[in-house]
Design a protein around this motif. Structure first.
Motif, short mmCIF file in Angstrom:
data_model
loop_
_atom_site.label_atom_id
_atom_site.label_comp_id
_atom_site.label_asym_id
_atom_site.label_seq_id
_atom_site.Cartn_x
_atom_site.Cartn_y
_atom_site.Cartn_z
N ALA A 171 0.80 -1.09 0.06
CA ALA A 171 0.07 -0.04 -0.02
C ALA A 171 0.89 1.36 0.15
N ALA A 172 0.59 2.26 -0.87
CA ALA A 172 1.09 3.23 -0.88
C ALA A 172 1.17 4.30 0.53
N GLN A 173 0.32 4.13 1.27
CA GLN A 173 0.08 4.88 2.66
C GLN A 173 -0.66 3.87 3.38
N TRP A 174 -0.44 3.65 4.74
CA TRP A 174 -0.97 3.14 5.72
C TRP A 174 -1.75 3.96 6.91
N THR A 175 -1.20 5.21 6.90
CA THR A 175 -1.68 6.22 8.10
C THR A 175 -2.21 7.27 7.30
N ASN A 176 -3.55 7.61 7.84
CA ASN A 176 -4.21 8.74 7.43
C ASN A 176 -4.78 9.52 8.55
N GLY A 177 -4.08 10.61 9.02
CA GLY A 177 -4.66 11.21 10.52
C GLY A 177 -4.50 10.31 11.42
N ARG A 178 -5.55 10.22 12.24
CA ARG A 178 -5.57 9.23 13.39
C ARG A 178 -5.85 8.10 13.26
N ALA A 179 -5.58 7.44 12.08
CA ALA A 179 -5.94 6.26 11.56
C ALA A 179 -4.75 5.36 11.03
N THR A 180 -4.41 3.95 11.26
CA THR A 180 -3.40 3.46 10.51
C THR A 180 -3.68 1.92 10.30
N LEU A 181 -2.87 1.38 9.61
CA LEU A 181 -3.28 -0.01 9.29
C LEU A 181 -2.27 -1.00 9.88
N LEU A 182 -2.44 -2.44 9.89
CA LEU A 182 -1.63 -3.23 10.56
C LEU A 182 -1.81 -4.52 9.90
N GLY A 183 -0.87 -5.59 9.84
CA GLY A 183 -1.20 -6.92 8.95
C GLY A 183 -1.68 -7.01 7.81
N ASP A 184 -2.58 -7.83 7.67
CA ASP A 184 -3.01 -8.15 6.20
C ASP A 184 -3.67 -6.81 5.50
N ALA A 185 -4.10 -6.13 6.53
CA ALA A 185 -4.96 -5.08 5.90
C ALA A 185 -3.86 -4.10 5.46
N ALA A 186 -2.72 -3.95 5.90
CA ALA A 186 -1.85 -3.11 5.14
C ALA A 186 -0.85 -3.68 3.97
N HIS A 187 -0.47 -5.20 4.46
CA HIS A 187 0.41 -5.74 3.32
C HIS A 187 0.32 -7.01 3.51
N ALA A 188 -1.01 -7.75 2.77
CA ALA A 188 -1.38 -8.93 2.64
C ALA A 188 -0.41 -9.68 1.81
N MET A 189 -0.08 -10.88 2.39
CA MET A 189 0.78 -11.48 1.26
C MET A 189 0.80 -13.12 1.50
N LEU A 190 1.47 -13.77 0.58
CA LEU A 190 1.23 -15.35 0.18
C LEU A 190 2.07 -16.06 1.56
N ALA A 191 1.53 -17.07 1.82
CA ALA A 191 2.20 -18.00 2.86
C ALA A 191 3.22 -18.66 2.86
N THR A 192 3.88 -18.51 1.83
CA THR A 192 5.13 -19.27 1.46
C THR A 192 6.30 -19.20 2.30
N PHE A 193 6.52 -17.93 2.92
CA PHE A 193 7.54 -17.96 4.04
C PHE A 193 6.66 -17.86 5.51
N GLY A 194 5.38 -18.32 5.57
CA GLY A 194 4.71 -18.05 6.64
C GLY A 194 4.92 -16.81 7.38
N GLN A 195 4.75 -15.57 6.77
CA GLN A 195 5.12 -14.41 7.29
C GLN A 195 3.69 -13.37 7.37
#
Ligand SMILES: Cc1cc2nc3c(=O)[nH]c(=O)nc-3n(C[C@H](O)[C@H](O)[C@H](O)COP(=O)(O)OP(=O)(O)OC[C@H]3O[C@@H](n4cnc5c(N)ncnc54)[C@H](O)[C@@H]3O)c2cc1C
Length: 399
Positions: A279-303
């Motif tokens: 995502a280009a940006q996670w934070t907007n004012g008083r809100a931010t993103l975490l985990g899959d909401a910010a950076h969903a990834m395939l499970a190939t490295f289990g990360q």
């Protein structure tokens, strides 16, 4: 100067949301977690909790509880599904010495239970589906499907790959279908002869796709994740029922041992694997993103889970160190976490092409790709992922 951060609203009681809530609660913040599901029942299949993530559990005082419900694999092993021949092995022997913590194979339901029970029940509200967030003046509001609202000083969107918070802040989907379909199931170990499955995390590769199999729940079950390319997938959910027959039909050319494992499956579920562009940006004012909401990834490295635990610890530290300045707290967290999570996303997408490592040219092609793209061959890749300490490096991650 703004009013000091006191009230933190977390949307989503998944892996990252619960870990962030525990870390913030321990630091004295008034934390509320809002979860759409009507109950916090245990869902999911196997989840690798890799050493980088285990360091977060240790910092939260939960490592022993994790140990009690998990299995420590001896290594990561790649096998030709036809004859079981080993084509690659990454030892997890001496994981504490080499990576700084244990490597656990767990059942997501057990991990979910241990996280949710580490918080007072009053801090989690189930059955509250977030429909939007709106900032106004000195606070931010969360709007729910039941017509209610809640007010906080900051909001953390931990609502997974279909994040409503992300859409409210920036528009656009968090993730898209990756072209890979998965089945997941647990096999009761007692159905198989003793010693049928070894203590490693096994990757069985064949012409149809690959199977990931490992013990979970203190060795009482073997987790199977069966992955194969498929062009279309309409629905994303972790609870779409499938059948043993449908799973077997998807892998007709898997070798005998892999077939026996699938044949002994109990309840089978299927889901499409989703991944996202950073995502280009996670934070907007008083809100931010975490985990899959910010950076969903395939499970190939289990990360997927691993990086959400890392995020959770870092964000709690950033908020705690900048209580009077939400902008520095949230933007600092985003800047610190983005480079590592973007690289993990890219590595996870790259790895899916290299499940087959039967021949020397296949293995060399993989090493060459990793060396030219990431500057690392296999041992350094695992060292970079597992050896990272999110507890001491929450301000930034060395690349
Ligand atoms: C039910 C389920 C089962 C899973 N099983 C596995 C598994 O077996 N193996 C594996 O590797 N990964 C599994 N995952 C995914 C894995 O947990 C995540 O990829 C990873 O842990 C990242 O965690 P996260 O906190 O970002 O998201 P998640 O752990 O996916 O948590 C997101 C949470 O947000 C909630 N939520 C979503 N939208 C809203 C909303 N609008 N309002 C309120 N709450 C909302 C969801 O119900 C969920 O509890 C599963 C996810 C879910 C939701």
């Amino acid at each position: 100067m703004h009013r000091a951060i006191k009230r933190v609203a977390i949307v989503g009681a998944g892996m990252g949301g619960l870990a962030a809530a525990i870390a913030l609660h321990r630091k004295g913040f008034d934390v509320k977690v809002y979860e759409q599901s009507p109950d916090l029942g245990a869902f999911g299949a196997g989840l690798g909790v890799t050493p980088n993530a285990v360091k977060v559990f240790a910092a939260l005082g939960l490592r022993e509880k994790l140990h009690d419900v998990s299995v420590e694999p001896g290594g990561l092993i790649w096998r030709d599904s036809n004859d079981g021949a080993v084509t690659k092995f990454v030892s997890l022997d001496r994981a504490v010495e080499r990576f700084g913590a244990q490597y656990y194979n767990s059942w997501r339901g057990d991990v979910h239970n241990l996280l949710s029970s580490a918080l007072p029940a009053a801090n989690i509200e189930a059955g509250r589906r977030c429909e939007g967030v709106e900032e106004g003046g000195d606070s931010i509001g969360v709007r729910f499907a039941d017509g209610g609202t809640a007010e906080a000083d900051v909001v953390i969107g931990c609502d997974g790959i279909r994040s409503v918070v992300r859409r409210a802040l920036f528009g656009g989907p968090a993730a898209r279908y990756s072209g890979h379909m998965c089945w997941r199931t647990l096999v009761p170990a007692e159905r198989l002869p003793a010693g049928f499955h070894d203590m490693n995390t096994n990757n069985w590769t064949g012409p149809d796709g690959f199977l990931l199999t490992y013990f979970v729940r203190q060795g009482k079950f073997i987790n199977i994740i069966a992955v194969r390319p498929q062009e279309t997938w309409e629905e994303e959910s972790w609870s779409v029922p499938s059948t043993r027959e449908e799973m077997l039909a998807g892998f007709p050319r898997m070798g005998e041992k892999a077939q026996v494992l699938m044949n002994n499956a109990e309840q089978v579920f299927k889901w499409g694997q989703f991944t996202g562009a950073p995502a280009a940006q996670w934070t907007n004012g008083r809100a931010t993103l975490l985990g899959d909401a910010a950076h969903a990834m395939l499970a190939t490295f289990g990360q997927g889970a691993g990086s959400s635990f890392e995020d959770a610890f870092a964000l709690a530290e950033w908020i705690s160190a900048n209580r009077d300045d939400y902008s520095t707290a949230l933007n600092g967290y985003e800047a610190a976490r983005k480079p590592r999570t973007a690289r993990l996303q890219e590595m996870s997408r790259t790895e899916v092409r290299f499940k087959q490592q039967r021949t020397l040219p296949q293995r060399l092609r993989r090493e060459w790709t990793y060396l030219t793209r990431f500057g690392k061959t296999t041992p350094k890749v695992y060292q970079w992922i597992f050896g990272f300490d999110p507890v001491t490096n929450w301000r930034a991650a060395a690349m």
